[in-house]
Enzyme design. Structure first.
Site, PDB file in Angstrom:
ATOM      1  N   LYS A  93     -10.901 -11.569 -16.764  1.00 25.40           N
ATOM      2  CA  LYS A  93     -11.255 -11.702 -18.178  1.00 25.40           C
ATOM      3  C   LYS A  93     -10.758 -13.013 -18.809  1.00 25.40           C
ATOM      4  O   LYS A  93     -11.486 -13.705 -19.504  1.00 25.40           O
ATOM      5  CB  LYS A  93     -10.655 -10.514 -18.931  1.00 25.40           C
ATOM      6  CG  LYS A  93     -11.094 -10.415 -20.371  1.00 25.40           C
ATOM      7  CD  LYS A  93     -12.301  -9.554 -20.456  1.00 25.40           C
ATOM      8  CE  LYS A  93     -12.839  -9.473 -21.845  1.00 25.40           C
ATOM      9  NZ  LYS A  93     -14.107  -8.740 -21.856  1.00 25.40           N
ATOM     10  N   GLY A 137       0.844  -1.191   0.000  1.00 26.36           N
ATOM     11  CA  GLY A 137       0.000   0.000   0.000  1.00 26.36           C
ATOM     12  C   GLY A 137       0.874   1.233   0.000  1.00 26.36           C
ATOM     13  O   GLY A 137       2.061   1.156   0.330  1.00 26.36           O
ATOM     14  N   CYS A 175       5.331  -6.120   1.571  1.00 22.24           N
ATOM     15  CA  CYS A 175       5.693  -4.713   1.628  1.00 22.24           C
ATOM     16  C   CYS A 175       4.979  -4.009   2.785  1.00 22.24           C
ATOM     17  O   CYS A 175       5.236  -4.332   3.934  1.00 22.24           O
ATOM     18  CB  CYS A 175       5.429  -4.063   0.274  1.00 22.24           C
ATOM     19  SG  CYS A 175       6.247  -2.489   0.094  1.00 22.24           S
ATOM     20  N   TYR A 176       4.053  -3.087   2.511  1.00 22.68           N
ATOM     21  CA  TYR A 176       3.344  -2.438   3.623  1.00 22.68           C
ATOM     22  C   TYR A 176       2.707  -3.486   4.538  1.00 22.68           C
ATOM     23  O   TYR A 176       2.672  -3.323   5.765  1.00 22.68           O
ATOM     24  CB  TYR A 176       2.258  -1.489   3.074  1.00 22.68           C
ATOM     25  CG  TYR A 176       1.424  -0.857   4.161  1.00 22.68           C
ATOM     26  CD1 TYR A 176       1.832   0.312   4.782  1.00 22.68           C
ATOM     27  CD2 TYR A 176       0.232  -1.465   4.592  1.00 22.68           C
ATOM     28  CE1 TYR A 176       1.078   0.873   5.802  1.00 22.68           C
ATOM     29  CE2 TYR A 176      -0.521  -0.914   5.618  1.00 22.68           C
ATOM     30  CZ  TYR A 176      -0.097   0.261   6.215  1.00 22.68           C
ATOM     31  OH  TYR A 176      -0.843   0.815   7.226  1.00 22.68           O
ATOM     32  N   ASP A 201     -18.002 -11.534 -22.396  1.00 18.29           N
ATOM     33  CA  ASP A 201     -18.596 -11.689 -21.069  1.00 18.29           C
ATOM     34  C   ASP A 201     -20.082 -12.022 -21.144  1.00 18.29           C
ATOM     35  O   ASP A 201     -20.548 -12.954 -20.498  1.00 18.29           O
ATOM     36  CB  ASP A 201     -18.444 -10.403 -20.232  1.00 18.29           C
ATOM     37  CG  ASP A 201     -17.011  -9.928 -20.202  1.00 18.29           C
ATOM     38  OD1 ASP A 201     -16.127 -10.731 -20.542  1.00 18.29           O
ATOM     39  OD2 ASP A 201     -16.785  -8.761 -19.853  1.00 18.29           O
ATOM     40  N   GLU A 207       4.309 -10.602  -6.696  1.00 19.99           N
ATOM     41  CA  GLU A 207       3.228 -10.689  -7.681  1.00 19.99           C
ATOM     42  C   GLU A 207       3.560 -10.024  -9.017  1.00 19.99           C
ATOM     43  O   GLU A 207       2.864 -10.237  -9.993  1.00 19.99           O
ATOM     44  CB  GLU A 207       1.936 -10.074  -7.098  1.00 19.99           C
ATOM     45  CG  GLU A 207       1.948  -8.554  -6.870  1.00 19.99           C
ATOM     46  CD  GLU A 207       2.601  -8.116  -5.546  1.00 19.99           C
ATOM     47  OE1 GLU A 207       3.346  -8.923  -4.969  1.00 19.99           O
ATOM     48  OE2 GLU A 207       2.364  -6.968  -5.130  1.00 19.99           O
ATOM     49  N   HIS A 213       7.837  -7.383  -3.970  1.00 17.50           N
ATOM     50  CA  HIS A 213       6.532  -7.754  -4.531  1.00 17.50           C
ATOM     51  C   HIS A 213       6.633  -9.037  -5.353  1.00 17.50           C
ATOM     52  O   HIS A 213       7.065  -8.989  -6.505  1.00 17.50           O
ATOM     53  CB  HIS A 213       6.008  -6.618  -5.414  1.00 17.50           C
ATOM     54  CG  HIS A 213       5.599  -5.422  -4.628  1.00 17.50           C
ATOM     55  ND1 HIS A 213       4.346  -5.296  -4.068  1.00 17.50           N
ATOM     56  CD2 HIS A 213       6.281  -4.316  -4.250  1.00 17.50           C
ATOM     57  CE1 HIS A 213       4.267  -4.162  -3.404  1.00 17.50           C
ATOM     58  NE2 HIS A 213       5.439  -3.545  -3.494  1.00 17.50           N
TER      59      HIS A 213
END
Ligand code: XMP
Length: 536
Positions: free
Chosen positions: A392, A79, A106-107, A251, A195, A193
């Site tokens: 998606k 964050g 992290c945060y 979708d 990710e 991070h």
């Protein structure tokens, strides 16, 4: 995002969705990600899904009982705040007593450290960008990670002393603490991070955490999603009727087939032709859906109505609002005419849901996405959102599982407000027709070059300026169009597509020769951020 998906959380109560949408009825073990406002939160959710495990994002201050229900692991996101900020987001301290494994990123690591009695200091400089990382030998969190690896850092504050019972599990090449952990509590922290793609073995670290440390097996698949969702829809809808808006995009097509599989012709899809579709799309879409998907469709010709309502409107947000309102009206009239519907199905996807639970709040929405969120209140319809837990690309996987034509699944996304947001300035029937022609040529050339499936989204934009040209011996003063093509995974970030020069050349020559009124073609070389994919 090819249809009016809900950016708004209005009426998001009934939720026939497999994979955990009905709270309290989750069958599989899930991973909960608490969002502290990181721009990467959705990526954490994605990466964990890629490990075959269902993940859900919640606000940092979600109720601990809600967090704990069916949850095998918790991740605290990064964050932008410093834990020393007065308004720094802090979770309910009882989450540290739930007995559920936790990973702070992290945060998230700093918040965990502070809450458990370790020391975090305000950094004097920001560590931002690639950095070397050296994990401690043999810890399960870093199985498969080499002795030195590159990770992505983005922080100011710094953990200088882990809480009691925690060990340092890794350091950055400049000797700072980059990972901590307590095997007894199964609590871990990463200063980098895992990710983001710039962290070389980030996905492996997340896999280690989820599978090895938390013991959660891979159990999400399109097949299990379809099975559970069909069942959930049947349970929820009972013998009632469902209406939904069908645009022919990925979708809404997947949603319609899924619901159709559950309740057959008690689903009534409504296709609203708003006059802002791509060239020939109205015919194309209806034929494909009727013949290939075997679904009955209610078609409404509302072209005049939309174009009349847009007359003289230049402001992008007003265009979106007008289209949204008009859509609701048409849909409402149609649903009344059909009669008897109790449910409205909406193709909301997970990024919309993340946006609505984000710390930054829905107010951080950059564009007001055209949606039908207002419908349930006025029409007394209950909402079902069977895709609301999916990204998606997962929708496409589910579509494949349902046997939907690859042509439909592979279509580029198309925004709800259609060509209105690709015609800068006034939207008139003439300008729509001109753009449809130019757009069709660009797409045709992209297909001819075999690039359609390599590009995430491509289209043409009509600019509100004229430029001077020369045709034959005549001076011309005509329209300018811009071709836009991007690479992306989920539309949240995008990079402009390096279109081969010969393809650009053919597009430009054909558009200028074949579309009356255009004498100049540009290629858009902006990425998102800081630009967006659409121009309005
Ligand atoms: P932007 O322009 O925000 O677009 O970078 C990201 C993706 O979303 C699509 N888009 C929309 N889809 N209703 C939709 O259903 C909308 O109002 C809308 N606006 C943008 C856009 O085409 C791209 O794929």
């Amino acid at each position: 995002m090819n249809e009016p998906t809900g950016g708004s959380a209005a009426g998001r109560t009934a939720t026939a969705s497999g994979g955990g949408g009905e709270s309290g009825k989750v069958k599989r073990t899930r991973v909960v990600i608490l969002d502290f406002g990181s721009q990467y939160t959705h990526l954490i959710a994605r990466r964990i899904r890629e490990c075959g495990v269902y993940s859900e994002v919640m606000r940092f201050d979600a109720d601990p009982d809600e967090i704990a229900s069916g949850t095998g692991a918790i991740v605290l996101s990064g964050g932008p705040s410093s834990i020393y900020d007065e308004a720094a987001p802090k979770p309910d301290p009882s989450i540290y007593e739930l007995g559920i494994p936790m990973l702070g990123i992290c945060y998230g690591m700093q918040a965990m450290t502070e809450a458990l009695g370790g020391t975090v200091v305000r950094g004097t400089t920001r560590e931002y960008g690639p950095m070397g990382f050296l994990p401690t030998d043999g810890h399960a969190l870093f199985h498969g990670v080499p002795e030195t690896t590159q990770v992505w850092m983005s922080h100011g504050d710094e953990v200088v002393e882990p809480p009691e019972g925690f060990l340092v599990l890794g350091r950055s090449t400049d000797e700072k603490i980059a990972s901590i952990g307590s095997d007894e509590r199964r609590f871990y922290g990463l200063q980098f991070h895992p990710e983001v793609v710039h962290t070389e073995r980030g996905k492996r670290v997340l896999e280690n955490y989820v599978h090895e440390i938390c013991g959660i097996p891979s159990n999400w698949s399109p097949e299990s999603f379809v099975e559970e969702t069909v069942e959930a829809i049947r349970r929820e809808v009972g013998g009632s009727m469902v209406v939904c808006a069908l645009s022919g995009g990925v979708d809404s097509s997947v949603m319609a087939v899924l619901i159709h599989r559950a309740i057959g012709d008690r689903l009534v899809p409504i296709f609203v032709d708003n006059g802002l579709l791509r060239k020939d799309e109205d015919h194309d879409v209806i034929t494909r859906l009727r013949t290939k998907l075997g679904i009955k469709i209610d078609v409404v010709d509302a072209r005049r109505r939309f174009l009349d309502a847009l007359e003289g409107v230049e402001d992008p947000e007003r265009k979106r609002k007008i289209i949204g309102t008009e859509f609701i009206r048409v849909f409402e009239e149609e649903a009344k005419r059909i009669g008897g519907a109790e449910f409205l199905a909406q193709g909301t996807l997970y990024p919309d849901v993340i946006e609505s639970v984000s710390v930054k709040g829905p107010s951080a929405t950059i564009k007001s996405h055209h949606n039908v969120g207002g419908l349930p209140e006025t029409m007394n319809l209950r909402l079902i959102e069977p895709l609301k837990t999916l990204f998606k690309d997962e929708v496409r996987e589910v579509g494949r599982e349902l046997g939907i034509d690859p042509d439909i699944l592979g279509r580029h996304p198309f925004p709800g407000p259609g060509l209105a947001v690709r015609i800068l300035g006034d939207v008139t029937p003439e300008r729509v027709a001109l753009l449809q022609e130019a757009d069709a040529i660009a797409i045709e050339e992209i297909r001819r070059a075999g690039l359609y499936d390599d590009i995430w989204q491509a289209f043409v934009v009509l600019l509100p300026v004229r430029s001077v040209g020369v045709m034959g011996d005549e001076r011309t003063y005509e329209h300018v169009v811009a071709v836009r093509a991007v690479d992306s995974l989920d539309g949240m970030t995008a990079h402009w597509f390096p279109m081969p020069h010969d393809v650009l050349e053919r597009m430009s020559a054909r558009i200028i020769n074949e579309v009356r009124g255009v004498n100049r073609v540009c290629y858009d070389i902006s990425s998102k951020p800081p630009s967006t994919i659409e121009w309005e």
